[in-house]
Design a protein around this motif. Structure first.
Motif, PDB file in Angstrom:
ATOM      1  N   TYR B 118       0.844  -1.205   0.000  1.00  0.00           N
ATOM      2  CA  TYR B 118       0.000   0.000   0.000  1.00  0.00           C
ATOM      3  C   TYR B 118       0.877   1.252   0.000  1.00  0.00           C
ATOM      4  CZ  TYR B 118      -3.526  -3.434   1.342  1.00  0.00           C
ATOM      5  OH  TYR B 118      -4.333  -4.533   1.386  1.00  0.00           O
ATOM      6  N   ALA B 119       1.972   1.205   0.760  1.00  0.00           N
ATOM      7  CA  ALA B 119       2.886   2.352   0.797  1.00  0.00           C
ATOM      8  C   ALA B 119       3.521   2.556  -0.578  1.00  0.00           C
ATOM      9  CB  ALA B 119       3.960   2.127   1.857  1.00  0.00           C
ATOM     10  N   ALA B 120       3.883   1.444  -1.246  1.00  0.00           N
ATOM     11  CA  ALA B 120       4.495   1.540  -2.576  1.00  0.00           C
ATOM     12  C   ALA B 120       3.510   2.143  -3.573  1.00  0.00           C
ATOM     13  CB  ALA B 120       4.942   0.154  -3.038  1.00  0.00           C
ATOM     14  N   ILE B 121       2.231   1.750  -3.467  1.00  0.00           N
ATOM     15  CA  ILE B 121       1.212   2.302  -4.372  1.00  0.00           C
ATOM     16  C   ILE B 121       1.051   3.803  -4.113  1.00  0.00           C
ATOM     17  CG2 ILE B 121      -1.231   2.235  -5.018  1.00  0.00           C
ATOM     18  CD1 ILE B 121      -1.188  -0.768  -4.340  1.00  0.00           C
ATOM     19  N   ALA B 122       1.130   4.201  -2.842  1.00  0.00           N
ATOM     20  CA  ALA B 122       1.029   5.632  -2.511  1.00  0.00           C
ATOM     21  C   ALA B 122       2.180   6.399  -3.155  1.00  0.00           C
ATOM     22  CB  ALA B 122       1.039   5.816  -0.992  1.00  0.00           C
ATOM     23  N   VAL B 123       3.388   5.825  -3.104  1.00  0.00           N
ATOM     24  CA  VAL B 123       4.553   6.468  -3.731  1.00  0.00           C
ATOM     25  C   VAL B 123       4.343   6.554  -5.243  1.00  0.00           C
ATOM     26  CG1 VAL B 123       7.020   6.198  -4.223  1.00  0.00           C
ATOM     27  CG2 VAL B 123       6.148   5.782  -1.904  1.00  0.00           C
ATOM     28  N   PHE B 124       3.795   5.480  -5.826  1.00  0.00           N
ATOM     29  CA  PHE B 124       3.489   5.469  -7.265  1.00  0.00           C
ATOM     30  C   PHE B 124       2.540   6.621  -7.618  1.00  0.00           C
ATOM     31  CE2 PHE B 124       0.154   4.171 -10.318  1.00  0.00           C
ATOM     32  CZ  PHE B 124       0.898   4.124 -11.492  1.00  0.00           C
ATOM     33  N   CYS B 125       1.500   6.811  -6.794  1.00  0.00           N
ATOM     34  CA  CYS B 125       0.516   7.874  -7.061  1.00  0.00           C
ATOM     35  C   CYS B 125       1.191   9.244  -7.062  1.00  0.00           C
ATOM     36  CB  CYS B 125      -0.599   7.854  -6.010  1.00  0.00           C
ATOM     37  SG  CYS B 125      -1.642   6.390  -6.110  1.00  0.00           S
ATOM     38  N   VAL B 126       2.027   9.488  -6.051  1.00  0.00           N
ATOM     39  CA  VAL B 126       2.721  10.780  -5.964  1.00  0.00           C
ATOM     40  C   VAL B 126       3.629  10.956  -7.184  1.00  0.00           C
ATOM     41  CG1 VAL B 126       4.399  12.129  -4.649  1.00  0.00           C
ATOM     42  CG2 VAL B 126       2.600  10.850  -3.451  1.00  0.00           C
ATOM     43  N   ALA B 127       4.330   9.883  -7.559  1.00  0.00           N
ATOM     44  CA  ALA B 127       5.254   9.955  -8.698  1.00  0.00           C
ATOM     45  C   ALA B 127       4.498  10.287  -9.987  1.00  0.00           C
ATOM     46  CB  ALA B 127       6.001   8.633  -8.840  1.00  0.00           C
ATOM     47  N   VAL B 128       3.316   9.685 -10.171  1.00  0.00           N
ATOM     48  CA  VAL B 128       2.529   9.953 -11.383  1.00  0.00           C
ATOM     49  C   VAL B 128       2.155  11.433 -11.450  1.00  0.00           C
ATOM     50  CG1 VAL B 128       0.306   9.548 -12.522  1.00  0.00           C
ATOM     51  CG2 VAL B 128       1.629   7.613 -11.651  1.00  0.00           C
ATOM     52  N   LEU B 224      -7.405   2.138  -4.961  1.00  0.00           N
ATOM     53  CA  LEU B 224      -8.319   2.640  -5.994  1.00  0.00           C
ATOM     54  C   LEU B 224      -7.686   3.766  -6.801  1.00  0.00           C
ATOM     55  CD1 LEU B 224     -11.801   2.706  -4.226  1.00  0.00           C
ATOM     56  CD2 LEU B 224     -11.256   1.563  -6.369  1.00  0.00           C
ATOM     57  N   LEU B 225      -7.035   4.700  -6.090  1.00  0.00           N
ATOM     58  CA  LEU B 225      -6.402   5.828  -6.779  1.00  0.00           C
ATOM     59  C   LEU B 225      -5.291   5.327  -7.698  1.00  0.00           C
ATOM     60  CD1 LEU B 225      -6.125   8.870  -7.204  1.00  0.00           C
ATOM     61  CD2 LEU B 225      -4.590   8.958  -5.240  1.00  0.00           C
ATOM     62  N   GLY B 226      -4.503   4.372  -7.211  1.00  0.00           N
ATOM     63  CA  GLY B 226      -3.437   3.796  -8.028  1.00  0.00           C
ATOM     64  C   GLY B 226      -3.989   3.161  -9.294  1.00  0.00           C
ATOM     65  N   ALA B 227      -5.109   2.452  -9.153  1.00  0.00           N
ATOM     66  CA  ALA B 227      -5.728   1.796 -10.309  1.00  0.00           C
ATOM     67  C   ALA B 227      -6.244   2.836 -11.304  1.00  0.00           C
ATOM     68  CB  ALA B 227      -6.866   0.895  -9.839  1.00  0.00           C
ATOM     69  N   LEU B 228      -6.874   3.904 -10.783  1.00  0.00           N
ATOM     70  CA  LEU B 228      -7.400   4.960 -11.661  1.00  0.00           C
ATOM     71  C   LEU B 228      -6.263   5.644 -12.422  1.00  0.00           C
ATOM     72  CD1 LEU B 228     -10.010   6.547  -9.220  1.00  0.00           C
ATOM     73  CD2 LEU B 228     -10.555   5.453 -11.395  1.00  0.00           C
ATOM     74  N   LEU B 229      -5.149   5.906 -11.724  1.00  0.00           N
ATOM     75  CA  LEU B 229      -4.015   6.578 -12.361  1.00  0.00           C
ATOM     76  C   LEU B 229      -3.363   5.672 -13.400  1.00  0.00           C
ATOM     77  CD1 LEU B 229      -2.405   8.451  -9.339  1.00  0.00           C
ATOM     78  CD2 LEU B 229      -3.501   9.470 -11.334  1.00  0.00           C
ATOM     79  N   ALA B 230      -3.214   4.393 -13.055  1.00  0.00           N
ATOM     80  CA  ALA B 230      -2.616   3.447 -14.004  1.00  0.00           C
ATOM     81  C   ALA B 230      -3.477   3.366 -15.262  1.00  0.00           C
ATOM     82  CB  ALA B 230      -2.481   2.071 -13.349  1.00  0.00           C
ATOM     83  N   ALA B 231      -4.808   3.346 -15.069  1.00  0.00           N
ATOM     84  CA  ALA B 231      -5.718   3.306 -16.216  1.00  0.00           C
ATOM     85  C   ALA B 231      -5.595   4.584 -17.041  1.00  0.00           C
ATOM     86  CB  ALA B 231      -7.150   3.113 -15.732  1.00  0.00           C
ATOM     87  N   SER B 232      -5.457   5.735 -16.360  1.00  0.00           N
ATOM     88  CA  SER B 232      -5.323   7.010 -17.072  1.00  0.00           C
ATOM     89  C   SER B 232      -4.079   7.029 -17.946  1.00  0.00           C
ATOM     90  CB  SER B 232      -5.230   8.172 -16.079  1.00  0.00           C
ATOM     91  OG  SER B 232      -6.411   8.279 -15.369  1.00  0.00           O
ATOM     92  N   LEU B 233      -3.006   6.412 -17.445  1.00  0.00           N
ATOM     93  CA  LEU B 233      -1.764   6.378 -18.218  1.00  0.00           C
ATOM     94  C   LEU B 233      -1.918   5.479 -19.440  1.00  0.00           C
ATOM     95  CD1 LEU B 233       0.857   6.067 -15.317  1.00  0.00           C
ATOM     96  CD2 LEU B 233       0.364   8.099 -16.686  1.00  0.00           C
TER      97      LEU B 233
END
Lengths: 18, 389
Positions: B118-128, B224-233
């Motif tokens: 979960y922490a890694a996904i949070a970092v992914f979100c910030v990076a995006v 959920l946010l990580g999934a939405l961002l990944a889909a947006s990319l």
């Protein structure tokens, strides 16, 4: 001596995005 | 030769004190360590006289055991054979603590490895957001994204309700993983309606194990946010991108909400646990009343018996609460009420055709979806005020 008791609050988790 | 039968209580050492409670009723208190010793002796089946002797030996002075047993009885900690009921902590609430899934099944979802994910996904979100700032929501573009108020209501409100429900399930599942149960309700924060999960049973586990249930909702949000961002990319279709942008907007608004600790959000509970507080919400109110010279004699006494940690945190948290309260009032007046006016005007226009036209009902349903939560929150506030007087 008497043993004093202190109240502990309830824990409420919420979600919102309004 | 009297013994006292206690209900199954949780006992957790907490600094120099002991946190004792009945998970079934959701009643928890802190007592000095000597009280924990007395409760353990009573649970063992020792008589009042034996307990008094043990306590005196430990405390170095006589301890009033009958008075303490009377207090335990008042708290409902003494087993009188009846089935106890938990007092309501929300205006609309299920009475039953929900288990539903076994601890073993959900434990991998909230173990150390899972939290690292979960922490890694949070970092992914910030990076995006750093790499693609255009994916960061803008209120003007994304709040009413579908051009039409009605369409926005029909699509947004159900999505928002569904993700809120998922957030609460995150709390519940994380509580299950810690061996606890939760119960669900509906409450309000000022003029906002919220789903609420009662996690009071977290007081029955050691301090470090409380964070997972408290943060379980935000873990769901991050995924959920990580999934939405990944889909947006991944997609370049304009309509799909617009829909995803709305989801991202809602999720980020949810994180902003959690940061508003003065509304008693998840992060408020995390803060209370970090600071070692147990009754901060009440102590904050008492300290605020004292600052304005409106403390009654009974309240003065109540404040005097509060813990040092609660008073220390309350002395600054009261001002955070006051500023936050004023801030939310301002936000509501400046940003929400104008939108409400627009929605009402739109609905009135659409409904002017009369109840035989399809548009009448469409506008009515949309307005109800958008404004219903505010009306319900207002209704709850009125009911609270009535029950208080």
């Amino acid at each position: 001596m008497t043993i004093e008791v202190r109240k502990v609050e309830s824990v409420k988790a919420t979600g919102n995005d309004a | 030769m009297t013994t006292v039968r206690l209900r199954p209580l949780s006992i957790v050492p907490e600094g120099e004190e002991v946190l004792v409670g009945d998970p079934e009723t959701g009643t928890f208190v802190t007592i000095p360590a000597i009280g924990g010793l007395v409760i353990e002796a009573l649970t063992r089946g020792a008589t009042i006289d034996e307990v008094a002797a043990e306590a005196e030996a430990a405390a170095g002075q006589p301890v009033d055991i009958p008075a303490f047993v009377a207090t335990l009885t008042e708290l409902g900690f003494v087993d009188d054979g009846s089935r106890p009921e938990a007092a309501a902590t929300a205006p609309i609430q299920g009475k039953r603590w929900v288990a539903g899934v076994s601890e073993r099944v959900v434990r991998p979802l909230f173990g150390r490895v899972a939290w690292c994910c979960y922490a890694a996904i949070a970092v992914f979100c910030v990076a995006v957001f750093v790499v693609r700032p255009d994916l960061f929501p803008s209120a003007a573009r994304d709040a009413f994204p579908f051009g039409d108020i009605g369409l926005s209501a029909v699509l947004l409100v159900p999505f928002s309700m569904a993700t809120m429900a998922l957030h609460e399930c995150g709390h519940w599942l994380a509580a299950r993983a810690a061996g606890l149960r939760a119960r669900f309700g509906v409450d309000r924060r000022m003029m906002l309606l919220v789903f609420e999960t009662d996690l009071t049973q977290v007081w029955g586990v050691p301090r470090k194990q409380r964070y997972s249930p408290l943060l379980g909702g935000m873990a769901v949000d991050v995924v959920l946010l990580g999934a939405l961002l990944a889909a947006s990319l991944a997609v370049d279709d304009a309509a799909v991108s617009a829909a995803l942008a709305v989801g991202i907007y809602l999720k980020l608004a949810g994180f902003l909400w959690q940061c508003m600790v003065f509304l008693r959000t998840d992060l408020y509970a995390v803060m209370v646990n970090l600071l070692g507080c147990h009754n901060l919400w009440r102590v904050k109110t008492l300290l605020l009343r004292r600052a304005f010279g409106r403390l009654s004699a009974a309240e003065t006494e109540e404040l005097a018996s509060a813990s040092a940690a609660d008073r220390r945190a309350g002395s600054w948290f009261r001002w955070v609460w006051l500023a936050g309260f004023a801030g939310v009032l301002g936000w509501f007046a400046l940003f929400v009420l104008p939108v409400v006016a627009v929605v009402l005007r739109w609905a009135a226009d659409g409904m002017s055709a009369g109840p035989l036209a399809g548009r009448f009902w469409y506008c009515l349903v949309c307005a109800a979806l958008l404004l219903g939560p505010y009306l319900l929150a207002a209704g709850l506030a009125v009911r609270e005020r009535r029950s208080r007087t």
